[in-house]
Write an enzyme that holds these catalytic residues in place. Sequence first.
Site, PDB file in Angstrom:
ATOM      1  N   CYS A 239       0.839  -1.202   0.000  1.00  0.00           N
ATOM      2  CA  CYS A 239       0.000   0.000   0.000  1.00  0.00           C
ATOM      3  C   CYS A 239       0.872   1.250   0.000  1.00  0.00           C
ATOM      4  CB  CYS A 239      -0.862  -0.005   1.252  1.00  0.00           C
ATOM      5  SG  CYS A 239      -1.784  -1.548   1.438  1.00  0.00           S
TER       6      CYS A 239
ATOM      7  N   ARG B 112       2.713   2.023  -7.229  1.00  0.00           N
ATOM      8  CA  ARG B 112       2.799   0.821  -6.377  1.00  0.00           C
ATOM      9  C   ARG B 112       1.630  -0.116  -6.633  1.00  0.00           C
ATOM     10  NH1 ARG B 112       6.104   2.033  -1.644  1.00  0.00           N
ATOM     11  NH2 ARG B 112       5.004   0.500  -0.412  1.00  0.00           N
TER      12      ARG B 112
ATOM     13  N   TRP C 143      -3.576  -1.908  -1.479  1.00  0.00           N
ATOM     14  CA  TRP C 143      -3.421  -3.113  -2.312  1.00  0.00           C
ATOM     15  C   TRP C 143      -4.027  -4.220  -1.475  1.00  0.00           C
ATOM     16  CZ3 TRP C 143      -1.979  -4.413  -7.156  1.00  0.00           C
ATOM     17  CH2 TRP C 143      -1.625  -5.728  -7.414  1.00  0.00           C
TER      18      TRP C 143
ATOM     19  N   ASN D 101      -0.121  -0.438   6.224  1.00  0.00           N
ATOM     20  CA  ASN D 101       0.476  -1.221   5.143  1.00  0.00           C
ATOM     21  C   ASN D 101       1.056  -2.469   5.795  1.00  0.00           C
ATOM     22  OD1 ASN D 101       1.646  -2.152   2.815  1.00  0.00           O
ATOM     23  ND2 ASN D 101       3.430  -0.814   2.926  1.00  0.00           N
ATOM     24  N   GLY D 102       0.699  -3.646   5.265  1.00  0.00           N
ATOM     25  CA  GLY D 102       1.251  -4.878   5.841  1.00  0.00           C
ATOM     26  C   GLY D 102       0.159  -5.873   6.170  1.00  0.00           C
TER      27      GLY D 102
ATOM     28  N   GLU E 272      12.894 -21.052 -16.890  1.00  0.00           N
ATOM     29  CA  GLU E 272      12.543 -19.680 -16.514  1.00  0.00           C
ATOM     30  C   GLU E 272      13.717 -18.737 -16.749  1.00  0.00           C
ATOM     31  OE1 GLU E 272      10.199 -17.806 -16.027  1.00  0.00           O
ATOM     32  OE2 GLU E 272      10.916 -16.127 -14.801  1.00  0.00           O
TER      33      GLU E 272
ATOM     34  N   LYS F 141      13.508 -15.339 -19.141  1.00  0.00           N
ATOM     35  CA  LYS F 141      13.900 -13.980 -18.714  1.00  0.00           C
ATOM     36  C   LYS F 141      14.824 -13.352 -19.751  1.00  0.00           C
ATOM     37  CE  LYS F 141      11.349 -13.049 -15.807  1.00  0.00           C
ATOM     38  NZ  LYS F 141      10.458 -13.977 -16.278  1.00  0.00           N
TER      39      LYS F 141
ATOM     40  N   GLU G 211      12.903 -12.556 -22.930  1.00  0.00           N
ATOM     41  CA  GLU G 211      11.900 -11.496 -22.743  1.00  0.00           C
ATOM     42  C   GLU G 211      12.495 -10.104 -22.744  1.00  0.00           C
ATOM     43  OE1 GLU G 211       8.321 -11.634 -19.945  1.00  0.00           O
ATOM     44  OE2 GLU G 211       9.858 -12.801 -18.930  1.00  0.00           O
TER      45      GLU G 211
ATOM     46  N   HIS H 249      20.528 -36.523 -26.001  1.00  0.00           N
ATOM     47  CA  HIS H 249      19.473 -36.916 -26.946  1.00  0.00           C
ATOM     48  C   HIS H 249      19.270 -35.868 -28.029  1.00  0.00           C
ATOM     49  CE1 HIS H 249      18.535 -40.295 -24.379  1.00  0.00           C
ATOM     50  NE2 HIS H 249      18.528 -39.468 -23.348  1.00  0.00           N
TER      51      HIS H 249
ATOM     52  N   LYS I  93       1.979  -6.747 -19.739  1.00  0.00           N
ATOM     53  CA  LYS I  93       2.063  -7.321 -18.396  1.00  0.00           C
ATOM     54  C   LYS I  93       0.991  -8.374 -18.183  1.00  0.00           C
ATOM     55  CE  LYS I  93       3.525  -7.982 -14.295  1.00  0.00           C
ATOM     56  NZ  LYS I  93       4.701  -8.838 -14.122  1.00  0.00           N
TER      57      LYS I  93
HETATM   58  C1  AGP Z   1       6.712 -13.524 -17.405  1.00  0.00           C
HETATM   59  O1  AGP Z   1       7.881 -12.753 -17.201  1.00  0.00           O
HETATM   60  C2  AGP Z   1       5.803 -12.932 -18.454  1.00  0.00           C
HETATM   61  N1  AGP Z   1       5.416 -11.615 -18.094  1.00  0.00           N
HETATM   62  C3  AGP Z   1       4.661 -13.853 -18.813  1.00  0.00           C
HETATM   63  O2  AGP Z   1       5.165 -15.110 -19.163  1.00  0.00           O
HETATM   64  C4  AGP Z   1       3.632 -14.071 -17.682  1.00  0.00           C
HETATM   65  O3  AGP Z   1       4.187 -14.863 -16.664  1.00  0.00           O
HETATM   66  C5  AGP Z   1       2.426 -14.807 -18.270  1.00  0.00           C
HETATM   67  O4  AGP Z   1       1.866 -13.992 -19.288  1.00  0.00           O
HETATM   68  C6  AGP Z   1       1.354 -15.131 -17.231  1.00  0.00           C
HETATM   69  O5  AGP Z   1       0.884 -13.937 -16.670  1.00  0.00           O
HETATM   70  P1  AGP Z   1      -0.026 -14.050 -15.338  1.00  0.00           P
HETATM   71  O6  AGP Z   1       0.856 -14.604 -14.292  1.00  0.00           O
HETATM   72  O7  AGP Z   1      -0.480 -12.654 -15.056  1.00  0.00           O
HETATM   73  O8  AGP Z   1      -1.164 -14.974 -15.661  1.00  0.00           O
END
Ligand code: AGP
Length: 619
Positions: free
Chosen positions: A2, A30, A78, A105-106, A488, A492, A495, A511, A614
């Site tokens: 928050c 935030r 939040w 906040n918390g 993952e 990163k 991305e 393989h 996002k």
């Molecule tokens: C991850 O860095 C990406 N932004 C993307 O893979 C994300 O994790 C995916 O679109 C799922 O989003 P969500 O967790 O909001 O469902």
Amino acid sequence: MCGIVGYVGPAVDETALDVVMEGLARLEYRGYDSAGVAVIDDDEIAIRKRSGKLANLRSEISAHPLHASSTAIGHTRWATHGGPTDNNAHPHLGGQDRKLALIHNGIIENFHRLKTSLVDAGQSFLSETDTEVAAHLVAMAYERTGDLTEAMREAVAQLEGAFTLLAIHADQPGVVVGARRNSPLVVGLGEGANYLGSDVAAFIGHTREAMEMGQDEIVTITPDSVSVIRFDGTPTEGKRYHVDWDAAAAEKGGYPSFMAKEIDEQPQAIGDTLLGRTDSEGRLVLDELRISEDSLREVDKIVIVACGTAWYSGLTAKYAIEHWTRIPCEVELAHEFRYRDPVVDEHTLVISVSQSGETMDTLMAVKHARELGALTISVCNTHGATIPRESDAVLYTHAGPEIAVASTKAFVAQITACYLLGLYLAQVRGVATGERVAEIMADLADIPAKVQTVLDRMDRVREIARFMADSRAVLFLGRHVGYPIALEGALKLKEIAYIHAEGFAAGELKHGPIALIEPGQPVFVVVPGPDTPHDLHSKVVSNIQEIRARGARTLVIAEDGDEAVVPFADEVIRVPAAPTLLMPLITIVPLQVFALELATAKGLDVDQPRNLAKSVTVE
Ligand code: AGP
């Protein structure tokens, strides 16, 4: 996470409301789902608060103007306990006379017990929040002491968990009192006015002179004074400093990017996701699920559905869930799950994982699962989002708003929440004893500090990233729980640095993928701890030898003290040891930092990478 603002200025200028509203606007980054302000108006507290964005609050204030005041507090919420509604928005009033206003906040861990005793004592509650408990406690203490600082001190002595509290009382105009434990609070030092904020963005438009608040401290500000005491009442002094960030940087807490800030927030994200979910004996308490234990005992299969990084969190958690519950656990890409005629029925538990709670692919998978009769639980970081609303139950992660497109702190919080679900299932089904659950929870409680240790060791990783900024392809290897971490880590880099990167199960090398190895090819290897079962450690060391013999540049993530990897590693990135199943929360960190630093070295926008959103709210 928050947003908190407090202001006290000279009665003559009476601009408190404007100062607080401006501060809240600077804290919007935030993330929040409701907002509110309180001012002292003559001998009354006046509050305006609304769910939604600040525009809703401004409309409310326009419709019901507040008189000018010199004392005010403001809050962007939040949601954690209680949905994002007008009633649950802060500030909250305390005491029978409603002359005290408080913001928070918390997470107050013991609020259920406190609320029960307050209701028994005749206090009435208007919200579902833990915050209202604190408001009543401070108000009741004020009725005894007549002093807001002492009242705050008596109240916080009863609270457990993480909190920043600000309070004002109608009988003490010109005074704002704040308290903090495990949650940020900073003081803005003005001329004839003083400020409080969850970070400097709250007051950077008015002063750059600030003072840090330490753990378990209470600060009292008036227009001309700032005094700090510890929770035990002894006086102390905060460290003063000059804020040399500009307003934009202040929103990122001085970090160059939200992603950098959020990587550093991972210890807190894990800790906050664990907070308040065990009882005094260490047993898991997930009453928030509101699912009968009988229903959970009838589950004979688990399917995790998610996309992207969230999917990797499910792939990671699968190992622990199956080990602890002995229930088969499939992990499906949401957009594949609903089109492959899955074998799902009323005994299937479908867990969706989503930071935003709005990913259309995942939402459609949840709806499909429900059509097939499955029990659905959402693991989500956004209170009141669509996917939790479409699910039978939700277990919220408490990572706070994640602004950067590339998910980092939400990822580790998702894994943590999935671990909690797996452990809870094992506990309810009697597969794990109370002692075993408490032991694992204790191991989990140690993880935030271990993650912080890794964060404190990242200089060399940043140096390597800058050196490798021109790389055209980077490979990532892992085995067992290290395999989804390799995936993952590759995502990163793809991305945010736009570099071809691929993650492989180390056992898969021979393989096919080993054909990719050529002299100088950078390969990260996530090495299991030497005590990992099935001798996986030596198998991965062999894999490193195989690629090194073919000229690969081996960048090895290995536990402290693991000397077996040294002869075959061009770089060894050390991480503290932890139980095998919990290691992913630690080993992902160097890969996040590497990707961030390499993208930064390439001059790319790490928070808003090209082509990405996002939250992907279309199929
Ligand atoms: C991850 O860095 C990406 N932004 C993307 O893979 C994300 O994790 C995916 O679109 C799922 O989003 P969500 O967790 O909001 O469902």
